[in-house]
Design an enzyme around this catalytic site. Structure first.
Site, PDB file in Angstrom:
ATOM      1  CB  CYS A   8     -12.937   1.191  15.133  1.00  0.00           C
ATOM      2  SG  CYS A   8     -12.471  -0.338  14.325  1.00  0.00           S
ATOM      3  CG  HIS A  22      -9.282   3.325  16.044  1.00  0.00           C
ATOM      4  ND1 HIS A  22      -9.369   2.258  16.913  1.00  0.00           N
ATOM      5  CD2 HIS A  22      -9.447   2.809  14.795  1.00  0.00           C
ATOM      6  CE1 HIS A  22      -9.589   1.160  16.229  1.00  0.00           C
ATOM      7  NE2 HIS A  22      -9.634   1.462  14.944  1.00  0.00           N
ATOM      8  CG  ASN A  77      -8.222  -2.066  14.719  1.00  0.00           C
ATOM      9  OD1 ASN A  77      -8.943  -1.791  15.688  1.00  0.00           O
ATOM     10  ND2 ASN A  77      -8.520  -1.708  13.491  1.00  0.00           N
TER      11      ASN A  77
HETATM   12  N1  COA Z   1       2.062 -10.280   5.013  1.00  0.00           N
HETATM   13  C1  COA Z   1       2.748 -10.153   3.865  1.00  0.00           C
HETATM   14  N2  COA Z   1       2.229  -9.593   2.774  1.00  0.00           N
HETATM   15  C2  COA Z   1       0.969  -9.121   2.849  1.00  0.00           C
HETATM   16  C3  COA Z   1       0.200  -9.213   4.010  1.00  0.00           C
HETATM   17  C4  COA Z   1       0.792  -9.828   5.120  1.00  0.00           C
HETATM   18  N3  COA Z   1       0.153  -9.967   6.297  1.00  0.00           N
HETATM   19  N4  COA Z   1      -0.994  -8.660   3.783  1.00  0.00           N
HETATM   20  C5  COA Z   1      -1.000  -8.218   2.530  1.00  0.00           C
HETATM   21  N5  COA Z   1       0.195  -8.511   1.945  1.00  0.00           N
HETATM   22  C6  COA Z   1       0.638  -8.211   0.603  1.00  0.00           C
HETATM   23  C7  COA Z   1      -0.509  -8.016  -0.360  1.00  0.00           C
HETATM   24  O1  COA Z   1      -0.987  -9.250  -0.802  1.00  0.00           O
HETATM   25  C8  COA Z   1       0.169  -7.192  -1.455  1.00  0.00           C
HETATM   26  O2  COA Z   1       0.877  -8.097  -2.282  1.00  0.00           O
HETATM   27  P1  COA Z   1       0.906  -7.868  -3.871  1.00  0.00           P
HETATM   28  O3  COA Z   1       1.543  -6.510  -4.052  1.00  0.00           O
HETATM   29  O4  COA Z   1       1.723  -8.992  -4.337  1.00  0.00           O
HETATM   30  O5  COA Z   1      -0.522  -7.912  -4.280  1.00  0.00           O
HETATM   31  C9  COA Z   1       1.201  -6.364  -0.689  1.00  0.00           C
HETATM   32  O6  COA Z   1       1.344  -6.993   0.593  1.00  0.00           O
HETATM   33  C10 COA Z   1       0.826  -4.920  -0.511  1.00  0.00           C
HETATM   34  O7  COA Z   1      -0.504  -4.863  -0.087  1.00  0.00           O
HETATM   35  P2  COA Z   1      -1.211  -3.521   0.215  1.00  0.00           P
HETATM   36  O8  COA Z   1      -2.622  -3.794   0.597  1.00  0.00           O
HETATM   37  O9  COA Z   1      -0.948  -2.537  -0.875  1.00  0.00           O
HETATM   38  O10 COA Z   1      -0.387  -3.010   1.484  1.00  0.00           O
HETATM   39  P3  COA Z   1      -0.556  -1.718   2.314  1.00  0.00           P
HETATM   40  O11 COA Z   1       0.716  -1.009   2.407  1.00  0.00           O
HETATM   41  O12 COA Z   1      -1.773  -0.931   1.885  1.00  0.00           O
HETATM   42  O13 COA Z   1      -0.859  -2.275   3.780  1.00  0.00           O
HETATM   43  C11 COA Z   1      -2.698  -2.635   5.256  1.00  0.00           C
HETATM   44  C12 COA Z   1      -1.980  -3.093   3.997  1.00  0.00           C
HETATM   45  C13 COA Z   1      -3.925  -3.510   5.455  1.00  0.00           C
HETATM   46  C14 COA Z   1      -1.760  -2.813   6.430  1.00  0.00           C
HETATM   47  C15 COA Z   1      -3.067  -1.142   5.106  1.00  0.00           C
HETATM   48  O14 COA Z   1      -3.717  -0.922   3.892  1.00  0.00           O
HETATM   49  C16 COA Z   1      -3.957  -0.677   6.220  1.00  0.00           C
HETATM   50  O15 COA Z   1      -3.563  -0.614   7.362  1.00  0.00           O
HETATM   51  N6  COA Z   1      -5.205  -0.281   5.898  1.00  0.00           N
HETATM   52  C17 COA Z   1      -6.128   0.187   6.903  1.00  0.00           C
HETATM   53  C18 COA Z   1      -6.685  -0.976   7.639  1.00  0.00           C
HETATM   54  C19 COA Z   1      -7.440  -0.548   8.857  1.00  0.00           C
HETATM   55  O16 COA Z   1      -6.958   0.252   9.596  1.00  0.00           O
HETATM   56  N7  COA Z   1      -8.633  -1.097   9.054  1.00  0.00           N
HETATM   57  C20 COA Z   1      -9.423  -0.817  10.177  1.00  0.00           C
HETATM   58  C21 COA Z   1      -9.941   0.581  10.131  1.00  0.00           C
HETATM   59  S1  COA Z   1     -10.798   0.933  11.599  1.00  0.00           S
END
Ligand code: COA
Length: 322
Positions: A113, A249, A279
Site C-alpha cells: 500500500c 492511505h 482499500n
Molecule cells: N462481516 C461480519 N462479521 C465479520 C466480518 C464481516 N465482513 N469480518 C469479520 N467478522 C467477524 C469476525 O469473524 C469476528 O467474529 P467473532 O468475534 O465471532 O470471531 C468479529 O467480526 C470481530 O472481528 P475482529 O477481527 O475483531 O474485528 P475488528 O473490529 O478488528 O475489524 C477489521 C476487523 C479487518 C475491519 C480490522 O481489524 C481492520 O481494519 N484491520 C486492518 C486491516 C487493514 O487495514 N489492512 C490493510 C492494511 S494496509
C-alpha cells in the site's frame, strides 16, 4: 535549489461498482458491519479482462492533460503496484509503450500500500539529482484479483483503481520532506502467499488468499502512521496547525480517525475516500489526492502531508506544497 512539484494528477476507477449489499449476497456479512468496522460503502472492481496497466493508461491521460504536457515531455515512468500485468516486462514499460512515451527510464516498485509514496519519493530524488525532468508517477492495483470472495475477513476491504501524478522540477517547493521505512518482521501479519519464485502454481487456486491478522495490522498501522506523521512534521519544522490537509492511505476509516487524533489533526482537514473506493492499496493515496484537488478542497500553495502503510510492513510520508 531544485525542488520537485506535482503539476498534474488523475485517477481511474473501473466501471463496475460492488456495494456492501452486493457482498451481503455472497458472504455472511452486513452493510452495517462493514460500514461501522471499516467505513467502506462501495468499491470498484476491474473487469476480468482489465489489467493494472489499462487503468494506469486512463489515469495517466488525465494527469498529462491536467499538467498541460505532452507524452513527449515525459522522461521517466515509475509505478508502485503489487499487481502488475506480468512478472516481466515491468508494468511501466507497458505503460510507456501504450501511451506513446518516447523511450525513457521505466520501472515498477513493490511496497504494497506504500507503493505510490515510495515511487513519488524515488521520482523526487531523480529530479533533484538532475536525472529526470518530467516523471509520470503511478500507484495502481487490481487487488480484487487476489481476493478470496468467500473470505469475509478480507473481501469486504479492498477495491481497484489507479492514481497518477506528473512531477517536474521547480524553483519553489514542491516536495519539502520525505520519509520512507520498512520492517519485514511483520511479514506474517499481511501477505499473499504466491510469488514468481514461490508457490506460483497455487496462484488463483482455491485456498490461496490474502492472509491478514486484522486487529494486529490495525494496531501497528495506527501507531506507525501516527509516529511517522508527527516525526515528519517535526523534522520539517512544521507545526500540526500549519498543515492544511492530511491525505492518508485509505485502509479503514477507524485507522484514519485514530491516527488523525493521535497527531492532533481534526478530521475536517483529512481527505477521506475509503467509503467510495475501499482499500485500493498503492492507488489509494494518489486517488485521494486527485479527489481532493478536483473537488476544490486542495488548493495550490497549501501544505499537504501524504502518508501510507502496507504489507511488510512498509511505510512512508511526503510533505509538500501543492
Ligand atoms: N462481516 C461480519 N462479521 C465479520 C466480518 C464481516 N465482513 N469480518 C469479520 N467478522 C467477524 C469476525 O469473524 C469476528 O467474529 P467473532 O468475534 O465471532 O470471531 C468479529 O467480526 C470481530 O472481528 P475482529 O477481527 O475483531 O474485528 P475488528 O473490529 O478488528 O475489524 C477489521 C476487523 C479487518 C475491519 C480490522 O481489524 C481492520 O481494519 N484491520 C486492518 C486491516 C487493514 O487495514 N489492512 C490493510 C492494511 S494496509
Amino acid at each position: 535549489m531544485t525542488y520537485s512539484r506535482i503539476v498534474g494528477t488523475g485517477r481511474y476507477l473501473p466501471e463496475r461498482i460492488m456495494t456492501n449489499a452486493d457482498l451481503e449476497k455472497i458472504v455472511d456479512t452486513t452493510d452495517e458491519w462493514i460500514r461501522t468496522r471499516t467505513g467502506v460503502e462501495r468499491r470498484h472492481v476491474c473487469a476480468d479482462d482489465q489489467t493494472t496497466s489499462d487503468m494506469c493508461i486512463e489515469a495517466a491521460k488525465v494527469a498529462i492533460e491536467d499538467a498541460g504536457i505532452s507524452v513527449a515531455d515525459i522522461d521517466m515512468v515509475i509505478t508502485g503496484t503489487t499487481t502488475p500485468d506480468l512478472i516481466f516486462p515491468n508494468i511501466s514499460t507497458l505503460i510507456q509503450h501504450k501511451l506513446g512515451i518516447p523511450p525513457c527510464i521505466a520501472f515498477s516498485l513493490e511496497a504494497a500500500c506504500t507503493g505510490f509514496i515510495y515511487a513519488l519519493v524515488t521520482a523526487d530524488k531523480f529530479i533533484k539529482a538532475g536525472e529526470a525532468k518530467c516523471v509520470l508517477v503511478l500507484g495502481a492495483e487490481c487487488i480484487t484479483k487476489l481476493v478470496d470472495w468467500s473470505d469475509r475477513n478480507t473481501c469486504v476491504l479492498f477495491g481497484d483503481g489507479a492514481g497518477a501524478a506528473i512531477l517536474k522540477p521547480s524553483k519553489e517547493p514542491g516536495i519539502i520532506a520525505c520519509h520512507l521505512g520498512a520492517d519485514g518482521k511483520h511479514k506474517d501479519l499481511l501477505y499473499y502467499p504466491v510469488g514468481a519464485s514461490n508457490n506460483l502454481a497455487a496462484a488463483g487456486t482455491d485456498g490461496t488468499a490474502i492472509h491478514m491478522a486484522g486487529s494486529e495490522v490495525f494496531k501497528v498501522a495506527v501507531k506507525t502512521l501516527g509516529d511517522i506523521a508527527s516525526k515528519s512534521l517535526e523534522n520539517a519544522g512544521v507545526g500540526k496547525d500549519e498543515l492544511d490537509w492530511l491525505v492518508p492511505h485509505q485502509a479503514n476509516i477507524r485507522i484514519i480517525q485514530a491516527m488523525a487524533k493521535r497527531i492532533g489533526v481534526p478530521m475536517e482537514k483529512v481527505i477521506v475516500t475509503v467509503q467510495d473506493h475501499g482499500n485500493t492499496s498503492a492507488a489509494s493515496v494518489p486517488m485521494a489526492l486527485d479527489v481532493g484537488i478536483r473537488d476544490g478542497r486542495l488548493k495550490q500553495g497549501q501544505l499537504i502531508l501524504m502518508e501510507a502503510f502496507g504489507g511488510g510492513f512498509t511505510w512512508g510520508t511526503v510533505l509538500m506544497r501543492l
